[in-house]
Design an enzyme around this catalytic site. Structure first.
Site, PDB file in Angstrom:
ATOM      1  N   HIS A 110       0.862  -1.191   0.000  1.00 30.88           N
ATOM      2  CA  HIS A 110       0.000   0.000   0.000  1.00 30.88           C
ATOM      3  C   HIS A 110       0.891   1.232   0.000  1.00 30.88           C
ATOM      4  CE1 HIS A 110      -3.569   2.411   0.620  1.00 30.88           C
ATOM      5  NE2 HIS A 110      -2.898   3.078   1.538  1.00 30.88           N
ATOM      6  N   ASP A 151      -6.696  -2.883   4.024  1.00 30.28           N
ATOM      7  CA  ASP A 151      -5.407  -2.353   4.516  1.00 30.28           C
ATOM      8  C   ASP A 151      -5.296  -2.463   6.040  1.00 30.28           C
ATOM      9  OD1 ASP A 151      -5.902   0.356   2.176  1.00 30.28           O
ATOM     10  OD2 ASP A 151      -4.965  -1.601   1.839  1.00 30.28           O
ATOM     11  N   GLN A 179      11.484   4.692  -4.175  1.00 31.24           N
ATOM     12  CA  GLN A 179      12.268   4.688  -2.932  1.00 31.24           C
ATOM     13  C   GLN A 179      11.710   3.728  -1.892  1.00 31.24           C
ATOM     14  OE1 GLN A 179      12.943   8.649  -1.395  1.00 31.24           O
ATOM     15  NE2 GLN A 179      13.695   9.429  -3.348  1.00 31.24           N
TER      16      GLN A 179
END
Ligand code: GRF
Length: 207
Positions: A110, A151, A179
């Site tokens: 997520h 989630d 990243q």
């Protein structure tokens, strides 16, 4: 050997990160035994084909009811005999019977630091739009086990990313992918493939 099946709906950059990490030996003891998409136009399917990975498309639109889709979807997954299901931008709700059968064997990436900017309605660019709208200075990504909620399962890994002046949602999304997402998803798979993740009292523990 950990057999993984990757579920995708879009461009497949997270799938590509997994493919590349297996090829580079950064993910060990793992075989990608299949890729499943609900979107026949998903470029992620092209990525699977380019690497000779078995792939198929199955969509709720192809069935008269969600129950009928859920049944066929679970059968399609079972046929690939996965040890682990990896949701990499998969936009279809996982059937409760699948969550039950693959308890703590389904992970999701997520694009936020859960519990921020997650849950129903928070996916793709919407996550980054909300982060910029709130004015947060740090965002990131989360890999978690999938449970019946959205989630809400045990968090396995997270990685933070700085918000920069003038960021647009698209620029921020790309930075979070580069990243964070493309690093922690392969890392989580490698940890699981080597028996280094367990769930205790609803929390994921890295051994
Ligand atoms: C990623 O941003 C991921 O965090 C989210 O959906 C997007 C999928 O992108 N779950 P891709 O298909 O892996 O490029």
């Amino acid at each position: 050997m950990l057999n993984i099946v990757v579920l995708v709906s879009g461009g497949g950059t997270n799938l590509q990160a997994i493919i590349d990490a297996v090829s580079a030996g950064e993910i060990t003891n793992t075989k990608i035994s299949g890729v499943i998409s609900n979107n026949k136009n998903a470029y992620a399917l092209e990525r699977a084909k380019n690497h000779g990975i078995e792939n198929l498309c199955i969509s709720p639109k192809d069935f008269p009811s969600r129950a009928e889709f859920n049944k066929n979807f679970l059968e399609a997954v079972d046929r690939l005999e996965p040890d682990l299901l990896v949701l990499a931008g998969f936009l279809v709700v996982i059937p409760p019977e699948m969550t039950e059968k693959y308890r703590n064997r389904i992970i999701n990436i997520h694009p936020s630091l859960i519990p921020s900017f997650c849950g129903t309605g928070y996916y793709g660019l919407k996550v980054h739009e909300a982060a910029l709208s709130r004015g947060v200075k740090v965002v990131g990504a989360t890999v978690h086990f999938v449970d019946e909620g959205t989630d809400t399962g045990p968090i396995i890994l997270q990685k933070s990313v700085e918000v920069e002046q003038g960021d647009t949602p698209e620029v921020l999304q790309r930075r979070v992918m580069e990243q964070a997402e493309w690093k922690i998803l392969p890392r989580a798979i490698d940890l699981i493939a080597n028996g280094r993740v367990k769930v205790e009292d609803g929390k994921a523990v890295i051994l």
